[in-house]
Write an enzyme that holds these catalytic residues in place. Structure first.
Site, PDB file in Angstrom:
ATOM      1  N   HIS A 210     -26.747 -13.112  39.506  1.00 16.86           N
ATOM      2  CA  HIS A 210     -25.457 -13.795  39.289  1.00 16.86           C
ATOM      3  C   HIS A 210     -25.636 -15.238  38.798  1.00 16.86           C
ATOM      4  O   HIS A 210     -24.663 -15.878  38.407  1.00 16.86           O
ATOM      5  CB  HIS A 210     -24.603 -13.753  40.562  1.00 16.86           C
ATOM      6  CG  HIS A 210     -25.174 -14.556  41.684  1.00 16.86           C
ATOM      7  ND1 HIS A 210     -26.122 -14.068  42.547  1.00 16.86           N
ATOM      8  CD2 HIS A 210     -24.948 -15.840  42.074  1.00 16.86           C
ATOM      9  CE1 HIS A 210     -26.445 -14.995  43.430  1.00 16.86           C
ATOM     10  NE2 HIS A 210     -25.751 -16.086  43.158  1.00 16.86           N
ATOM     11  N   ASP A 239     -32.380  -2.983  32.996  1.00 19.91           N
ATOM     12  CA  ASP A 239     -32.724  -2.138  31.846  1.00 19.91           C
ATOM     13  C   ASP A 239     -31.685  -2.307  30.732  1.00 19.91           C
ATOM     14  O   ASP A 239     -32.031  -2.328  29.544  1.00 19.91           O
ATOM     15  CB  ASP A 239     -32.769  -0.664  32.273  1.00 19.91           C
ATOM     16  CG  ASP A 239     -33.801  -0.426  33.353  1.00 19.91           C
ATOM     17  OD1 ASP A 239     -34.830  -1.124  33.352  1.00 19.91           O
ATOM     18  OD2 ASP A 239     -33.566   0.450  34.213  1.00 19.91           O
TER      19      ASP A 239
HETATM   20  O1  RIB Z   1     -34.259   0.223  36.811  1.00 21.78           O
HETATM   21  C1  RIB Z   1     -33.546   1.271  37.392  1.00 21.78           C
HETATM   22  C2  RIB Z   1     -34.361   2.536  37.314  1.00 21.78           C
HETATM   23  O2  RIB Z   1     -35.535   2.371  38.070  1.00 21.78           O
HETATM   24  C3  RIB Z   1     -33.692   3.761  37.893  1.00 21.78           C
HETATM   25  O3  RIB Z   1     -32.914   4.447  36.955  1.00 21.78           O
HETATM   26  C4  RIB Z   1     -34.866   4.559  38.447  1.00 21.78           C
HETATM   27  O4  RIB Z   1     -35.061   5.770  37.818  1.00 21.78           O
HETATM   28  C5  RIB Z   1     -36.074   3.635  38.326  1.00 21.78           C
HETATM   29  O5  RIB Z   1     -36.858   3.942  37.229  1.00 21.78           O
END
Ligand code: RIB
Length: 310
Positions: A210, A239
């Protein structure tokens, strides 16, 4: 064109009042499975961001868990290069999401651990290679070497955290880490700015939840405040940031613009359940960008001080 080489997992997710402590049992609720895996999440984020086509090299078992992972990548528009390993199951992840949107994740790598240097497809036509650390380190290093030899930009998300050999770091153009990963990779417990300074990589980006994000780039620092949201599930937010960042860079955006796009995209991902299921498309991200002020001096000043840049 972007190539993501990395993991794909089927996520088994349960919501609970809090993440269990060692030895504790917690009664959870709302169990669901979701397509996940750091590599596949990043590939979906890159594809949904639009612009350059996204390919992914991944390992999958010959089992029922592979099929929802393939479907999710396919419907996002990712071109898959699948290494099928009948003797190894598809990767899985066991995730507890607490009511305050934090998570704890345990990964069983399965087929992800079977990706080998010889599985890398031809890099002709690719501008960026995006890697993570849920596949073997020697494979990641071999892919980075091949990319460097072909003039392909190497972007490494050093997650899950582990110390990195200098040989690999020397091949990385852009390193993306969170706060914990920054401490592990830099081997330093000082301020964010001091840790960023210690890494001999041209561009290092740290995501700070945050607080926002901060990059050390071209001899200076770039700061990006977080977009205010009420988080539901932060799984896959990092991600989403990585995939969106690389998509924006591959479209020729400068780093501050790419950071802003990636921040908006990951903020939206925190407002929904699951990993790939939560990743927004470029229109949704653009709508948030258009509705948000370009800068907010108060939060920028707080971020600057959090990073030790005052
Ligand atoms: O970064 C999140 C991911 O970490 C999840 O989707 C899980 O599969 C792990 O790889």
């Amino acid at each position: 064109m972007i190539l993501v080489a990395g993991s794909a997992n089927l996520d088994f997710v349960v919501r609970a009042p809090h993440i269990p402590a060692p030895g504790e049992t917690v009664l959870g609720r709302d169990f669901k499975t979701f397509p996940g895996g750091k590599g596949a999440n990043q590939a979906v984020a890159s594809a949904r961001a639009g612009g350059s086509p996204t390919h992914m090299l991944l390992g999958l078992g010959n089992d029922a868990f592979a099929s929802p992972l393939e479907s999710s990548l396919q419907s996002a528009g990712v071109t898959m290069h699948i290494v099928r390993t009948p003797d190894h199951p598809t990767g899985t992840a066991f995730i507890c999401v607490s009511d305050d949107a934090e998570n704890a994740i345990t990964v069983a790598p399965g087929a992800n651990a079977e990706l080998r240097p010889e599985h890398l497809p031809s890099l002709a036509g690719f501008t960026h290679l995006l890697l993570q650390l849920e596949t073997p380190l020697d494979t990641v290093t071999a892919y980075a070497q091949a990319a460097r030899a072909k003039g392909v930009q190497v972007v490494l998300n050093a997650a899950p955290a582990r110390p990195l050999p200098a040989e690999l770091l020397a091949l990385v153009d852009v390193l993306v880490v969170n706060e914990g990963e920054l401490a592990v990779v830099s081997g330093h417990q000082g301020s964010i700015a001091a840790c960023l300074e210690r890494l001999a990589v041209p561009t290092v980006v740290v995501t700070l939840g945050h607080h926002g994000s901060c990059a050390r780039h071209l001899g200076g620092f770039v700061l990006q405040s977080a977009f205010p949201i009420t988080p539901v599930d932060t799984t896959g937010a990092g991600d989403t940031f990585c995939g969106s960042l690389v998509a924006a860079l591959s479209q020729g955006k400068d780093l501050p613009t790419a950071l802003r796009f990636a921040s908006a995209s990951s903020a939206l991902a925190c407002t929904r359940w699951g990993a790939q299921s939560s990743i927004p498309d470029t229109a949704e991200v653009q709508a948030l960008l258009d509705a948000s002020p370009i800068s907010d001096p108060a939060s920028e000043s707080a971020l600057r001080s959090f990073c030790g840049l005052n």
